[in-house]
Structures are given as C-alpha cells and as structure tokens.
Motif scaffolding. Structure first.
Motif, PDB file in Angstrom:
ATOM      1  N   TYR A  19       0.846  -1.192   0.000  1.00 15.03           N
ATOM      2  CA  TYR A  19       0.000   0.000   0.000  1.00 15.03           C
ATOM      3  C   TYR A  19       0.880   1.240   0.000  1.00 15.03           C
ATOM      4  O   TYR A  19       1.802   1.362   0.815  1.00 15.03           O
ATOM      5  N   ILE A  20       0.578   2.135  -0.941  1.00 10.71           N
ATOM      6  CA  ILE A  20       1.349   3.366  -1.112  1.00 10.71           C
ATOM      7  C   ILE A  20       0.405   4.554  -1.002  1.00 10.71           C
ATOM      8  O   ILE A  20      -0.690   4.545  -1.581  1.00 10.71           O
ATOM      9  N   THR A  21       0.821   5.570  -0.266  1.00  9.97           N
ATOM     10  CA  THR A  21       0.099   6.839  -0.226  1.00  9.97           C
ATOM     11  C   THR A  21       1.093   7.952  -0.538  1.00  9.97           C
ATOM     12  O   THR A  21       2.157   8.030   0.092  1.00  9.97           O
ATOM     13  N   VAL A  22       0.765   8.779  -1.531  1.00  8.47           N
ATOM     14  CA  VAL A  22       1.639   9.892  -1.896  1.00  8.47           C
ATOM     15  C   VAL A  22       0.844  11.189  -1.923  1.00  8.47           C
ATOM     16  O   VAL A  22      -0.368  11.194  -2.163  1.00  8.47           O
ATOM     17  N   LYS A  23       1.544  12.268  -1.665  1.00  9.04           N
ATOM     18  CA  LYS A  23       0.939  13.593  -1.808  1.00  9.04           C
ATOM     19  C   LYS A  23       1.336  14.165  -3.163  1.00  9.04           C
ATOM     20  O   LYS A  23       2.511  14.182  -3.524  1.00  9.04           O
TER      21      LYS A  23
END
Length: 268
Positions: A19-23
């Motif tokens: 799982y990846i979260t980027v701004k």
C-alpha cells in the motif's frame, strides 16, 4: 518526486499486497494505491497493469470485492499468464467518482497517467522504466482505461475494459454531482469514440466486454459497431451478467490473459 510518501511495512502485509500513499499537486492532497506484487525473487522490469475502479469505490475494491490478487497469482502459478504487477489506485476520491478527467481544480487524469506509475516505480523494485504498461478498469474505470489508453496511446501496450461508460454524459446514471462539472472544454475529450477517431491507426491492442444484462450494454455495442464500421482492430465480447462484482471478478481474468498474451513469457 512527491513531497511525502508512505509505504506499508512488509511485516504486516498480507496477500502479496502493498500500500502506497503519496501527496501530489494533481490531487491537491494524497492519493492511495494498492499494489499486488507477485512473490518472486530477482525479476526486473515486470509489466505494470493499472486497474481502475468504478464509482463509489477506492483503491481496495478490486482486491476486497473481486479478489483479483488471488486470481492473478493462481494464474501465474498455473502458467496462464506471466508475472505482472497490478496497481490499483483510488480515482482521487472526489464525489461519487472523479471520472478520471481534470475538473474542479484537480487533475485526476495526470494522477493516473503520471503519478501512479512514478509512485510504483519508486517503491516496487520489480517495476522500472522498461516495464511495459497496461491499463484496465470497470464501469467508470472502464471509461478511464479506454479514454486514457487511447489518449496516451504511446505509453500503453494494451487496453482492456469491462462494462464501460463510453461517454462522460453516462456518468449521470451513477453520480449525484452535476454532469456539467465533468465535461471537458474540448468536446472530443468527453467521448472514447471521438478520441479514437483522432488517430485510429496507432491504437494499442484493444479489448472490452459487457454483460448481457448490463445497463451500459447498448453503449458498448455501439462502440463495437463504430470500431467495426471503420475496420479498427479490437476484441469485443459479451457474457451473461449485469453491472456487478460477480461479473467483474470473473472477467478480469480475461483482461489478464489478454495482457499476458502480449508479453514475452517468464517461467516461474
């Protein structure tokens, strides 16, 4: 590349999912990506499949409502398809669905086309700039896959779509947000067929399907007929079923086989 990135800890991951979260400025905030990575060592530049969800969904729905990661790994182990990484991004989580088009100050198109591949390459070592790129999706995600795959034809090796919206005005069948907010200034950008007509001879390999009880069936049949009339190579299939997860969980396997047929085979 991104101001902030969060990546899940392998100690707590299950099902070969990361799982990846980027701004990103394209979303004016954060975006989520669920990534299936086959549990294999020493493989590089694996194919990357971007798999788009429909309205009301998010980055988790393809795994938690269709089990695509389980089907994909079973098919890889059985030699039906070569190893591939599957990236399942959120659409930006705007309203009932973003449509994967720019609007309301957000660029949901660039989020998919630019940010998602970059985020995967930055965090998943088996994917790099040499990895062939594919795109697929269901319903609103089918529209996204067809529209973006055609528009950015030079980037994608193949396109596949299920139960697709084929024109932005069909979003009104599903969302409560005003249709006017989605429509693009260049009217060609609102229609899959209009974009295909811009350059019909340089398309990636193309397939799409629809259920025989689906409310979008006639729109898909029309697109198929338009392609046939212009002798544009494609695969179109109909299967029993409606606009529902039972249909998509089964026929996403057809997408994986279609993509796999364009890739030099690996041996697991």
């Amino acid at each position: 590349m991104f101001r902030t990135t969060e990546l899940s800890d392998p100690r707590f991951e299950t099902g070969n999912l990361r799982y990846i979260t980027v701004k990103t400025p394209n979303l004016k905030g954060r975006g989520d990506i669920c990534v299936f990575v086959p549990p294999l060592d020493t493989l590089a530049n694996l194919p990357l499949v971007i798999l788009l969800h429909g309205v009301y969904g998010g980055s988790w729905v393809w795994t938690q409502k269709a089990g695509v990661h389980l089907s994909a790994w079973q098919m890889m182990e059985g030699g039906e398809i070569p190893p591939m990484v599957i990236a399942m991004p959120s659409d930006g989580l705007w309203g009932d669905g973003s449509g994967y088009v720019p609007h309301n100050g957000h660029n949901f198109e660039k989020w998919i086309i630019e940010d998602v591949p970059m985020a995967v390459m930055a965090n998943i070592t088996s994917v790099d700039k040499k990895s062939p790129l594919f795109i697929s999706g269901l319903s609103m995600g089918g529209f996204g896959a067809l529209r973006l795959g055609v528009k950015y034809r030079e980037r994608f090796k193949a396109i596949s779509a299920h139960s697709s919206i084929t024109d932005l005005d069909q979003m009104a069948l599903f969302v409560e947000e005003p249709l006017e907010g989605y429509l693009q200034e260049d009217e060609r950008e609102n229609s899959v067929w209009s974009l295909i007509q811009d350059n019909p001879n340089s398309l990636p390999k193309l397939r799409f399907d629809c259920g025989t009880e689906d409310l979008l069936l006639e729109y898909n049949r029309k697109l198929h007929q338009q392609l046939q009339d212009k002798r544009i190579s494609h695969v179109y299939e109909e299967f029993p079923g409606g606009h529902q997860w039972e249909y998509w969980s089964e026929h996403v396997k057809d997408t994986l086989r279609f993509f796999g047929g364009t890739i030099d085979q690996y041996i697991i």
